[in-house]
Design an enzyme around this catalytic site. Structure first.
Site, PDB file in Angstrom:
ATOM      1  N   PHE A   1       0.812  -1.211   0.084  1.00 55.59           N
ATOM      2  CA  PHE A   1       0.086   0.103  -0.223  1.00 55.59           C
ATOM      3  C   PHE A   1       0.877   1.173   0.004  1.00 55.59           C
ATOM      4  CE2 PHE A   1      -2.505   3.404   1.504  1.00 55.59           C
ATOM      5  CZ  PHE A   1      -3.789   3.207   0.919  1.00 55.59           C
TER       6      PHE A   1
ATOM      7  N   ASP B   1       9.173   2.366   1.868  1.00 60.07           N
ATOM      8  CA  ASP B   1       8.168   3.045   2.331  1.00 60.07           C
ATOM      9  C   ASP B   1       7.860   2.816   3.728  1.00 60.07           C
ATOM     10  OD1 ASP B   1       5.795   3.904   3.170  1.00 60.07           O
ATOM     11  OD2 ASP B   1       4.410   3.527   1.090  1.00 60.07           O
TER      12      ASP B   1
ATOM     13  N   LYS C   1       2.484   9.738   8.409  1.00 61.71           N
ATOM     14  CA  LYS C   1       1.632   9.288   9.390  1.00 61.71           C
ATOM     15  C   LYS C   1       2.176   9.970  10.642  1.00 61.71           C
ATOM     16  CE  LYS C   1      -0.729   5.023   7.631  1.00 61.71           C
ATOM     17  NZ  LYS C   1      -2.093   5.537   7.955  1.00 61.71           N
TER      18      LYS C   1
HETATM   19  N1  PLP Z   1       2.486   4.039   2.404  1.00 58.76           N
HETATM   20  C1  PLP Z   1       2.075   3.189   3.749  1.00 58.76           C
HETATM   21  C2  PLP Z   1       2.833   2.184   4.050  1.00 58.76           C
HETATM   22  C3  PLP Z   1       0.723   3.685   4.117  1.00 58.76           C
HETATM   23  O1  PLP Z   1       0.474   2.712   5.048  1.00 58.76           O
HETATM   24  C4  PLP Z   1      -0.136   4.705   3.560  1.00 58.76           C
HETATM   25  C5  PLP Z   1      -1.479   4.739   4.572  1.00 58.76           C
HETATM   26  O2  PLP Z   1      -1.964   4.169   5.064  1.00 58.76           O
HETATM   27  C6  PLP Z   1       0.290   5.505   2.889  1.00 58.76           C
HETATM   28  C7  PLP Z   1       1.836   5.228   2.224  1.00 58.76           C
HETATM   29  C8  PLP Z   1      -0.474   6.394   2.215  1.00 58.76           C
HETATM   30  O3  PLP Z   1      -0.366   7.626   3.358  1.00 58.76           O
HETATM   31  P1  PLP Z   1      -1.510   8.890   3.050  1.00 58.76           P
HETATM   32  O4  PLP Z   1      -2.928   8.193   3.610  1.00 58.76           O
HETATM   33  O5  PLP Z   1      -0.921   9.706   4.121  1.00 58.76           O
HETATM   34  O6  PLP Z   1      -1.391   9.394   1.634  1.00 58.76           O
END
Ligand code: PLP
Length: 395
Positions: free
Chosen positions: A135, A220, A249
């Site tokens: 994700f 990520d 986050k």
């Molecule tokens: N990357 C990861 C691993 C995430 O868990 C999330 C959101 O849950 C995101 C990116 C996307 O983040 P945002 O919702 O702040 O755009």
């Protein structure tokens, strides 16, 4: 607005029915509009690292917002550079671009990879290999990067240049590398995918592959980073450094903030005018993030995360032994949960009725993302409520 409509009717329905209306929070606890109290072991999905309204964060927000709230990135404002320097110090060095969210941080990383290959290395490479069940966000490029078809539906045509490998399967990554590949993007722990942990040998293999083939390794750490696993960054457990890393986050202490860090040579690719964000690196968000990091260091919370993680793991193991529907307990530090042999939605709903906020991801993974400041007693209470909910719903 028609008089019969509620203010909520003015919102789009993309989040479905909201589970409650929350009006106040303190530490691990939140209150709804009727005054009901909940034990919040989800932390706004891994955002409130020090719990709700932590005094250190509140004070930093107050002080900075009385001093300077926004200036645009035409100018320096001290908290932004200070936070960048701090992130470089606790990670692998390098330089930082600030956005406002995880998706923006990943979008920056993808653009950086393309620009680095073309403008710095002079190679026409643009493709990014990501993992199944990953994700990475909801913008068009990051939703394409996300290796889950359900998030792609009806958004085609997607962005060109993404391919999906099997997580923890180096050969499947190798098989996708070709002359257009610029980078491999991976979560050291897949959060939304159900706390799937990248094995150290997988990360080592990716590092070697990227070095041999001239690719960028991007982590990520939007969900698993900033101390949640007991180290500042999840990759530090395996000791395999990336070229680029994304954060968001908890980074802004609860305020919107995302970051893309890159080794200096790679960071060179973003020259003036090549990328930007109006609000990125906002002084108040950065001051809140700095205060949060400072508090974690001062109180030496990272070893505590390891201890509490071990406690939570033990409690969830006991639960797994006593409940047939629990397949296994897994996670790292305070990023942990249980995989069920059935959908977990009803169990999570029952937990909420009992006064516990957790959530279910990947349909069958019920997870805890408590603040680093959670007490042993709160963890015990949370797992006990989960156990009762399972007994009532799943027996
Ligand atoms: N990357 C990861 C691993 C995430 O868990 C999330 C959101 O849950 C995101 C990116 C996307 O983040 P945002 O919702 O702040 O755009």
């Amino acid at each position: 607005m028609a008089t019969t409509e509620k203010p909520q009717d003015a919102l789009m329905k993309n989040y479905g029915d909201r589970l409650a209306t929350l009006v106040r929070g303190k530490g691990c606890w939140v209150w709804d509009e009727t005054g009901r109290k909940y034990l919040d072991l989800l932390s706004g999905i891994a955002v409130n690292l020090l719990g709700h309204c932590h005094p250190a964060v509140v004070e930093a927000i107050r002080a900075q917002s009385e001093t300077l709230i926004h200036v645009s990135n035409l100018y320096h404002a001290p908290p932004q550079a200070m936070l960048a320097a701090k992130l470089a110090e606790i990670s692998f060095g390098g330089r930082v671009f600030f956005g406002n969210s995880g998706a923006e941080a990943n979008e920056a990383a993808i653009k950086l990879a393309r620009r680095y290959m073309r403008a710095v290395k002079g190679e026409d490479r643009y493709a990014v290999i990501t993992m199944e069940n990953s994700f990475h966000g909801r913008t068009l490029a990051t939703v394409t990067a996300t290796g889950q078809k359900k998030y792609h539906q009806h958004f085609q045509p997607l962005v060109e240049g993404f391919a999906y490998a099997k997580f923890n399967d180096l050969q499947s990554v190798e098989a996708l590398v070709d002359e257009k590949t610029a980078a491999v993007l991976v979560e050291p722990i897949q959060g939304e995918g159900g706390d799937n942990i990248a094995r150290a040998d997988f990360l080592r293999g990716l590092r070697t592959l990227c070095d041999e083939r001239g690719l960028l390794l991007i982590y990520d750490e939007v969900q698993c980073g900033m101390g949640r696993t007991g180290r500042w960054f999840a990759y530090q457990h395996a000791g395999v450094e990336p070229d680029v890393m994304t954060l968001a986050k908890p980074l802004g202490g609860g305020l919107p903030l995302g970051a893309c860090l890159a080794r200096p040579e790679v960071a060179e690719a973003l020259v003036p005018g090549s990328h930007a964000s109006t609000f990125g690196g906002n002084p108040v968000s950065c001051a809140a993030g700095l205060a949060m990091i400072d508090y974690i260091e001062r109180e030496d919370l990272l070893p505590r995360v390891m201890q509490l993680g071990a406690l939570l793991s033990g409690l969830l193991d006991e639960l797994a032994e006593s409940c047939d529907c629990v397949v296994e307990e897994r996670g790292v530090g305070l990023m942990r949960g249980i995989e069920l042999d059935r959908p977990g939605k009803d169990i999570v709903t029952r937990c909420q009725e009992k006064g516990l906020l957790i959530n279910c991801t990947a349909e069958r993974f019920v997870r805890f993302l408590p603040p680093l400041t959670v007490t042993e007693e709160e963890l015990r209470r949370g797992v006990q409520m989960l156990g009762e909910a399972i007994a009532e719903v799943a027996s």
